[in-house]
Write an enzyme that holds these catalytic residues in place. Structure first.
Site, PDB file in Angstrom:
ATOM      1  N   CYS A   1      28.955 -47.819 -59.180  1.00  0.00           N
ATOM      2  CA  CYS A   1      28.532 -49.229 -59.108  1.00  0.00           C
ATOM      3  C   CYS A   1      29.645 -50.069 -58.480  1.00  0.00           C
ATOM      4  CB  CYS A   1      28.252 -49.782 -60.507  1.00  0.00           C
ATOM      5  SG  CYS A   1      27.254 -48.740 -61.554  1.00  0.00           S
TER       6      CYS A   1
ATOM      7  N   HIS B   1      52.580 -45.406 -27.958  1.00  0.00           N
ATOM      8  CA  HIS B   1      52.016 -44.852 -29.194  1.00  0.00           C
ATOM      9  C   HIS B   1      51.271 -43.561 -28.865  1.00  0.00           C
ATOM     10  CE1 HIS B   1      50.838 -45.046 -33.347  1.00  0.00           C
ATOM     11  NE2 HIS B   1      49.562 -45.162 -33.097  1.00  0.00           N
TER      12      HIS B   1
ATOM     13  N   ARG C   1      44.398 -48.431 -25.975  1.00  0.00           N
ATOM     14  CA  ARG C   1      44.224 -49.542 -26.910  1.00  0.00           C
ATOM     15  C   ARG C   1      44.837 -50.810 -26.318  1.00  0.00           C
ATOM     16  NH1 ARG C   1      45.876 -48.330 -33.123  1.00  0.00           N
ATOM     17  NH2 ARG C   1      47.986 -48.376 -32.270  1.00  0.00           N
TER      18      ARG C   1
ATOM     19  N   ARG D   1      58.961 -45.567 -35.876  1.00  0.00           N
ATOM     20  CA  ARG D   1      58.055 -46.460 -36.626  1.00  0.00           C
ATOM     21  C   ARG D   1      57.410 -45.607 -37.716  1.00  0.00           C
ATOM     22  NH1 ARG D   1      56.531 -46.870 -31.153  1.00  0.00           N
ATOM     23  NH2 ARG D   1      54.511 -45.957 -31.642  1.00  0.00           N
TER      24      ARG D   1
ATOM     25  N   TYR E   1      22.437 -46.578 -61.105  1.00  0.00           N
ATOM     26  CA  TYR E   1      21.390 -47.096 -60.224  1.00  0.00           C
ATOM     27  C   TYR E   1      20.595 -45.940 -59.612  1.00  0.00           C
ATOM     28  CZ  TYR E   1      23.411 -51.763 -60.387  1.00  0.00           C
ATOM     29  OH  TYR E   1      23.857 -52.980 -60.796  1.00  0.00           O
TER      30      TYR E   1
ATOM     31  N   ASP F   1      31.491 -52.337 -59.909  1.00  0.00           N
ATOM     32  CA  ASP F   1      32.630 -52.574 -60.804  1.00  0.00           C
ATOM     33  C   ASP F   1      32.859 -51.482 -61.835  1.00  0.00           C
ATOM     34  OD1 ASP F   1      32.532 -55.261 -59.667  1.00  0.00           O
ATOM     35  OD2 ASP F   1      30.768 -55.484 -60.943  1.00  0.00           O
TER      36      ASP F   1
ATOM     37  N   LYS G   1      52.230 -52.611 -42.425  1.00  0.00           N
ATOM     38  CA  LYS G   1      50.997 -53.349 -42.088  1.00  0.00           C
ATOM     39  C   LYS G   1      49.935 -53.099 -43.168  1.00  0.00           C
ATOM     40  CE  LYS G   1      49.610 -49.543 -39.022  1.00  0.00           C
ATOM     41  NZ  LYS G   1      49.613 -49.068 -37.626  1.00  0.00           N
TER      42      LYS G   1
HETATM   43  C1  LIG Z   1      50.292 -47.927 -37.513  1.00  0.00           C
HETATM   44  C2  LIG Z   1      51.223 -47.653 -36.394  1.00  0.00           C
HETATM   45  C3  LIG Z   1      52.345 -46.832 -36.587  1.00  0.00           C
HETATM   46  C4  LIG Z   1      52.573 -46.040 -37.856  1.00  0.00           C
HETATM   47  O1  LIG Z   1      51.773 -44.891 -37.828  1.00  0.00           O
HETATM   48  P1  LIG Z   1      51.853 -43.782 -38.983  1.00  0.00           P
HETATM   49  O2  LIG Z   1      50.926 -42.728 -38.507  1.00  0.00           O
HETATM   50  O3  LIG Z   1      51.371 -44.434 -40.215  1.00  0.00           O
HETATM   51  O4  LIG Z   1      53.268 -43.364 -39.084  1.00  0.00           O
HETATM   52  C5  LIG Z   1      53.239 -46.703 -35.545  1.00  0.00           C
HETATM   53  N1  LIG Z   1      53.040 -47.331 -34.368  1.00  0.00           N
HETATM   54  C6  LIG Z   1      51.958 -48.113 -34.144  1.00  0.00           C
HETATM   55  C7  LIG Z   1      51.805 -48.774 -32.816  1.00  0.00           C
HETATM   56  C8  LIG Z   1      51.008 -48.289 -35.138  1.00  0.00           C
HETATM   57  O5  LIG Z   1      49.941 -49.041 -34.907  1.00  0.00           O
END
Ligand SMILES: *Cc1c(COP(=O)(O)O)cnc(C)c1O
Length: 368
Positions: A309, A165, A135, A218, A263, A311, A40
């Protein structure tokens, strides 16, 4: 933003490091557990397509993204492995997901109840259970029962996974983790375990907790070689940072006592100093709070002086250096290494945010 190829600032991604981190995790979990590489946010800033292809070659059997556009980008590049969108996608886009064989997450019961109006072919679905992240996901056992009924009975739905999660897997205090685990076990009592995938592991869970019920990981931040806990916990295998941020000196001059830089004229030269200018700034994702951070030049550490800055930024060096001299902001330079973690600590954030913040203006270059 269009990448600036005619400027020496760039992100270099070591794809071997990505493969190394993924293979080590694959070895750790064994053949009965699949790995879905999390790409992602443009692969946490590293470049989603290249990272995805590397991860697949290294043993990932699928990919995770955060929204449908990210999934479509991967499909358009020719990637054919399963892609799971980890969060909510509006029902009106269900036909698009069906068309491109993208797996969606069911985040609430209303969405599941509304599916029938949008399905025109087989859709793979993973059901999200909220066990304490607060969430997205179902929390109520009655709703889970109703969800299961629809998901298992509908002819166009392939109910493929159930997941949750963990919000505190990166901590030595496992109390909250265990509470989430218990809630997930309760959910599984309601839902059963007949689905192909049950998954609970992000990187931190995969690194520091036993697999328990889970047959899919994941794998996100650790694949990029970054420690999800920062420095609190040590991974069981070494993680190789894949990302280097590099630029070059574009201007250098000797400045005199009391001359000012940047700046606000906040930095004042004492006696005489060599000041070099670098073509990178906060529009590249190097936020202003990096002022004072030390970058690497010819195996020496030199501080960013004055305000950063949009850039450009200035560094104080010890002596004259040629225009075009390489400067490493993160990564290896003549035996010295700047970790992303050190940058994150310097600006008081987590390593994830540093790489995700690097904007499209920085070209991504891939090495093996
Ligand atoms: C981003 C995400 C992950 C990956 O998490 P990491 O800490 O980068 O391994 C896994 N599951 C869900 C639902 C996430 O949003």
């Amino acid at each position: 933003m269009i990448p600036s190829y005619h400027r020496p600032s760039k992100v270099i991604v070591d794809l071997d490091a990505i493969a190394f981190n993924l293979k080590n995790e694959k070895e750790k979990v064994g053949p009965s557990t699949d790995i879905f590489a999390v790409v992602k946010a443009n692969g946490y800033g590293h470049g989603a397509i290249e990272v995805a292809k590397t991860a697949i070659c290294a043993g990932a059997s699928g990919l995770c993204v955060s929204n449908l556009d990210e999934a479509l980008e991967l499909r358009e590049s020719g990637i054919q492995v399963p892609i799971l969108v980890l969060s909510y996608v509006s029902l009106k886009y269900v036909p698009l997901a069906v068309e491109h064989q993208i797996t969606l997450t069911a985040t609430n019961l209303e969405w599941i109840q509304g599916l029938d109006d949008y399905l025109n072919g087989v859709l793979k679905i993973h059901l999200k259970i909220d066990t304490g992240m607060g969430r997205v996901g179902l929390t109520n056992p009655k709703e889970m029962m109703e969800a299961k009924k629809i998901l298992t009975e509908h002819k166009w739905i392939d109910f493929e996974g159930i997941f949750t999660h963990m919000s505190k897997a990166d901590s030595s205090d496992s109390h909250y983790f265990n509470q989430q685990k218990e809630r997930f076990n309760d959910a599984l009592l309601v839902l059963g375990k007949e689905v192909k995938y049950i998954h609970t592991s992000n990187s931190a869970t995969a690194l520091w907790h036993d697999a328990w019920e889970s047959n899919l990981v994941r794998f996100g931040i650790a694949m990029y070689g970054l420690n999800p806990s920062g420095t609190e916990l040590k991974p069981s295998f070494p993680l190789k940072q894949a990302l280097t941020l590099e630029t070059e000196i574009i201007h250098i001059k000797q400045m005199n006592d009391q001359e000012k830089i940047g700046y606000g004229a906040t930095y004042e030269v004492k006696e005489s100093e060599w000041i070099a200018t670098l073509p990178i700034g906060y529009a590249d994702g190097l936020r202003r709070s990096f002022q004072g951070f030390e970058v690497l030049v010819e195996g020496e550490r030199y501080p960013i002086v004055g305000r950063i800055c949009m850039d450009q930024l200035m560094i104080k060096v010890k002596h004259e250096l040629p225009i075009g001299t390489k400067v490493t902001i993160f990564g290896l330079n003549d035996g010295l290494f700047n970790t992303i973690q050190s940058g994150a600590e310097y600006v008081d954030t987590i390593n994830y945010e540093i790489t995700c913040a690097l904007t499209d203006r920085l070209p991504r270059e891939y090495i093996k």
